[in-house]
Enzyme design. Structure first.
Site, mmCIF file in Angstrom:
data_model
loop_
_atom_site.group_PDB
_atom_site.id
_atom_site.type_symbol
_atom_site.label_atom_id
_atom_site.label_comp_id
_atom_site.label_asym_id
_atom_site.label_seq_id
_atom_site.Cartn_x
_atom_site.Cartn_y
_atom_site.Cartn_z
ATOM 1 C CB CYS A 113 -0.922 0.016 1.207
ATOM 2 S SG CYS A 113 -1.983 -1.411 1.282
ATOM 3 C CG HIS A 253 -3.006 3.165 2.897
ATOM 4 N ND1 HIS A 253 -3.660 2.895 1.719
ATOM 5 C CD2 HIS A 253 -2.932 1.985 3.562
ATOM 6 C CE1 HIS A 253 -3.964 1.605 1.671
ATOM 7 N NE2 HIS A 253 -3.538 1.031 2.792
ATOM 8 C CG ASN A 283 -6.484 -1.234 1.892
ATOM 9 O OD1 ASN A 283 -5.893 -0.663 0.981
ATOM 10 N ND2 ASN A 283 -5.855 -1.830 2.893
HETATM 11 N N1 ACO Z 1 -17.835 -9.677 10.360
HETATM 12 C C1 ACO Z 1 -18.148 -10.041 11.626
HETATM 13 N N2 ACO Z 1 -17.238 -10.480 12.504
HETATM 14 C C2 ACO Z 1 -15.952 -10.543 12.100
HETATM 15 C C3 ACO Z 1 -15.567 -10.173 10.793
HETATM 16 C C4 ACO Z 1 -16.570 -9.741 9.912
HETATM 17 N N3 ACO Z 1 -16.308 -9.367 8.641
HETATM 18 N N4 ACO Z 1 -14.238 -10.343 10.676
HETATM 19 C C5 ACO Z 1 -13.791 -10.780 11.850
HETATM 20 N N5 ACO Z 1 -14.832 -10.914 12.713
HETATM 21 C C6 ACO Z 1 -14.800 -11.368 14.097
HETATM 22 C C7 ACO Z 1 -13.568 -12.170 14.412
HETATM 23 O O1 ACO Z 1 -13.766 -13.524 14.064
HETATM 24 C C8 ACO Z 1 -13.474 -11.988 15.908
HETATM 25 O O2 ACO Z 1 -14.381 -12.851 16.532
HETATM 26 P P1 ACO Z 1 -13.956 -13.642 17.885
HETATM 27 O O3 ACO Z 1 -13.690 -12.546 18.886
HETATM 28 O O4 ACO Z 1 -15.168 -14.454 18.164
HETATM 29 O O5 ACO Z 1 -12.750 -14.421 17.509
HETATM 30 C C9 ACO Z 1 -13.977 -10.569 16.139
HETATM 31 O O6 ACO Z 1 -14.723 -10.230 14.951
HETATM 32 C C10 ACO Z 1 -12.891 -9.531 16.337
HETATM 33 O O7 ACO Z 1 -11.907 -9.738 15.335
HETATM 34 P P2 ACO Z 1 -10.601 -8.882 15.287
HETATM 35 O O8 ACO Z 1 -9.755 -9.347 14.135
HETATM 36 O O9 ACO Z 1 -9.975 -8.790 16.635
HETATM 37 O O10 ACO Z 1 -11.212 -7.462 14.923
HETATM 38 P P3 ACO Z 1 -10.487 -6.082 14.887
HETATM 39 O O11 ACO Z 1 -11.176 -5.130 15.735
HETATM 40 O O12 ACO Z 1 -8.993 -6.224 15.004
HETATM 41 O O13 ACO Z 1 -10.749 -5.620 13.368
HETATM 42 C C11 ACO Z 1 -9.699 -5.522 11.222
HETATM 43 C C12 ACO Z 1 -10.297 -6.412 12.290
HETATM 44 C C13 ACO Z 1 -10.764 -4.578 10.705
HETATM 45 C C14 ACO Z 1 -9.191 -6.405 10.086
HETATM 46 C C15 ACO Z 1 -8.545 -4.697 11.850
HETATM 47 O O14 ACO Z 1 -7.678 -5.548 12.533
HETATM 48 C C16 ACO Z 1 -7.751 -3.949 10.824
HETATM 49 O O15 ACO Z 1 -8.249 -3.045 10.177
HETATM 50 N N6 ACO Z 1 -6.434 -4.275 10.661
HETATM 51 C C17 ACO Z 1 -5.596 -3.611 9.699
HETATM 52 C C18 ACO Z 1 -5.812 -4.254 8.383
HETATM 53 C C19 ACO Z 1 -5.220 -3.482 7.264
HETATM 54 O O16 ACO Z 1 -5.216 -2.280 7.251
HETATM 55 N N7 ACO Z 1 -4.744 -4.208 6.260
HETATM 56 C C20 ACO Z 1 -4.286 -3.645 5.059
HETATM 57 C C21 ACO Z 1 -2.834 -3.399 5.093
HETATM 58 S S1 ACO Z 1 -2.276 -2.584 3.715
HETATM 59 C C22 ACO Z 1 -1.851 -3.578 2.413
HETATM 60 O O17 ACO Z 1 -0.692 -3.622 2.023
HETATM 61 C C23 ACO Z 1 -2.878 -4.411 1.686
#
Ligand code: ACO
Length: 333
Positions: A113, A253, A283
Site C-alpha cells: 500500500c 492511505h 482499501n
Molecule cells: N464480520 C463479523 N465479525 C468478524 C468479521 C466480519 N467481517 N471479521 C472478523 N470478525 C470477528 C472475528 O472472528 C473476531 O471474533 P472472535 O472474537 O469471536 O474471535 C472478532 O470479529 C474480532 O476480530 P478482530 O480481528 O480482533 O477485529 P479487529 O477489531 O482487530 O478488526 C480488522 C479487524 C478490521 C481487520 C482490523 O484488525 C484492521 O483493520 N487491521 C488492519 C488491516 C489493514 O489495514 N490491512 C491492510 C494493510 S495494507 C496492504 O498492504 C494491503
C-alpha cells in the site's frame, strides 16, 4: 537537482459496486460490524476478465489529459501494484503500449500500500537529475482477484481502482519537498499472498489451500499501522523543514477509518484537513493515495502552494511519507 512535482492527476474505479449488504449474503458478517470496525460501506470490483492494465489505462488517460501531456512525451511509465496482470511481463509495459508511449521505458514496482509513494520517490529522481522530463506513475490494484471470498476477516476490506499522476519539473522550491521511506521484512508474513511465487509455486494443493489469496494478521497490522503512520508523517515533515501546523491537506492511505482517526489524533492535525474516502472504496492498496489525491484536486481542495502531506503503510512491511508543495505548472518548452 531540479524541483519535481505533480502536474496532472487522474483516477478510475470499476463501475460494479459491492456493498456491505451484498457481503452479508456471502459471508457471516453485517453492515454494523464492517462500518464500526473499518468505516467501509462499499467498494468497487473489476468484472471477471478485466485485468489491472485496463484500470491503469483508464486512470492514465485522465491524468495525461489533465496534465495536457501526450503519450509520446512520456519518458517512463511506472505501475505500482501487488496485483499485476501477470507475474511477467510488467503491467507498465502493457499500459505504455496501449497508451502509445513509444519512447517510454516501463517497469513495475511493488511496495504494498506504500507503493504510490515509493513510486513517486523513484520516478521523481529521474527528473530531479535531468535524465528524464516526463514520468507517469500509476498506483493500481485489482485485489478482488486475490481475496479469499470465504474469509470474512479480509474479504470485507479491499476494493479495486487506479490513480495516476504525471511528474515533471516545476518551479524551484515547489513539488516534492521530502520523501521518508522504510521497510521491515521481518513483518512480511503479517500480510502475504504465500502461494504462486518461487517459495510455493502453484500446485493443485496450493490452490486447494487458498495460498494464492491474501492472508493477514489483522490486529498486528493495525498496531503497526497506527504507530508507523504517525512516526513517518513527523519524519517527512521534519525533512521538509515543516511542522504539522504548515499542513494544508493530509492524504493518508485509506485502509480503515480507525487507523486514519488514530493517526490524525496522534499527529494533532485538524480532521477537516484530512481526505477520507475509505467508506466508498475500501482499501485499494497502492491506488488508495492517488485516487484520494485526484478526488481532492477535482473537488478544488488543493491550491497552488498548498502543503500536502501523504503517508502510507503496507505489505512488506513498508511505509512511506511525502510532503508536496502543490504546483500545477509543468515544464515549458
Ligand atoms: N464480520 C463479523 N465479525 C468478524 C468479521 C466480519 N467481517 N471479521 C472478523 N470478525 C470477528 C472475528 O472472528 C473476531 O471474533 P472472535 O472474537 O469471536 O474471535 C472478532 O470479529 C474480532 O476480530 P478482530 O480481528 O480482533 O477485529 P479487529 O477489531 O482487530 O478488526 C480488522 C479487524 C478490521 C481487520 C482490523 O484488525 C484492521 O483493520 N487491521 C488492519 C488491516 C489493514 O489495514 N490491512 C491492510 C494493510 S495494507 C496492504 O498492504 C494491503
Amino acid at each position: 537537482m531540479y524541483s519535481v512535482g505533480i502536474v496532472g492527476t487522474g483516477s478510475y474505479v470499476p463501475e460494479d459496486v459491492l456493498t456491505n449488504a451484498d457481503l452479508e449474503k456471502m459471508v457471516d458478517t453485517n453492515d454494523e460490524w464492517i462500518t464500526t470496525r473499518t468505516g467501509i460501506k462499499e467498494r468497487h470490483i473489476a468484472k471477471e476478465g478485466v485485468p489491472l492494465s485496463e484500470l491503469c489505462y483508464q486512470a492514465a488517460i485522465r491524468a495525461l489529459a489533465d496534465a495536457q501531456v501526450s503519450p509520446e512525451e512520456l519518458d517512463l511509465v511506472m505501475v505500482m501494484t501487488v496485483s499485476a496482470d501477470y507475474a511477467f511481463p510488467a503491467t507498465a509495459c502493457i499500459v505504455a503500449d496501449r497508451l502509445g508511449a513509444k519512447r517510454a521505458a516501463a517497469f513495475d514496482l511493488e511496495a504494498g500500500c506504500s507503493g504510490f509513494l515509493y513510486g513517486a520517490a523513484t520516478g521523481s529522481q529521474f527528473i530531479a537529475t535531468g535524465m528524464y522530463r516526463t514520468v507517469l506513475i500509476i498506483g493500481a490494484e485489482t485485489l478482488s482477484k486475490l481475496v479469499n471470498w470465504e474469509d470474512r476477516s479480509t474479504c470485507i476490506l479491499f476494493g479495486d481502482g487506479a490513480g495516476a499522476a504525471v511528474l515533471q519539473r516545476v518551479d524551484e522550491g515547489y513539488g516534492f519537498l521530502s520523501f521518508e521511506l522504510g521497510a521491515d521484512g521481518g513483518g512480511g508474513e503479517l500480510l502475504i499472498v504465500p502461494g504462486g511465487g518461487s517459495a510455493h509455486p502453484a500446485t493443485a494443493e496450493t490452490v486447494a489451500n487458498k495460498l494464492h489469496t491474501i492472508h493477514m494478521a489483522g490486529s498486528e497490522v493495525y498496531k503497526f499501522a497506527v504507530r508507523v503512520m504517525g512516526e513517518t508523517a513527523v519524519k517527512a515533515l521534519a525533512k521538509a523543514g515543516l511542522a504539522k501546523e504548515n499542513v494544508d491537506l493530509l492524504v493518508p492511505h485509506q485502509a480503515n477509518i480507525r487507523i486514519i482517526d488514530a493517526s490524525v489524533k496522534r499527529l494533532g492535525i485538524s480532521p477537516d484537513k484530512v481526505i477520507v474516502n475509505v467508506d466508498r472504496y475500501g482499501n485499494m492498496s497502492a491506488a488508495s493515495i492517488p485516487v484520494a489525491l485526484d478526488e481532492a484536486v477535482r473537488a478544488g481542495r488543493i491550491h497552488y502552494g498548498d502543503i500536502v502531506l501523504m503517508v502510507a503503510f503496507g505489505a512488506g512491511l513498508t511505509w512511506g511519507g511525502s510532503v508536496l508543495k502543490w504546483a500545477r505548472k509543468g515544464l515549458q518548452g
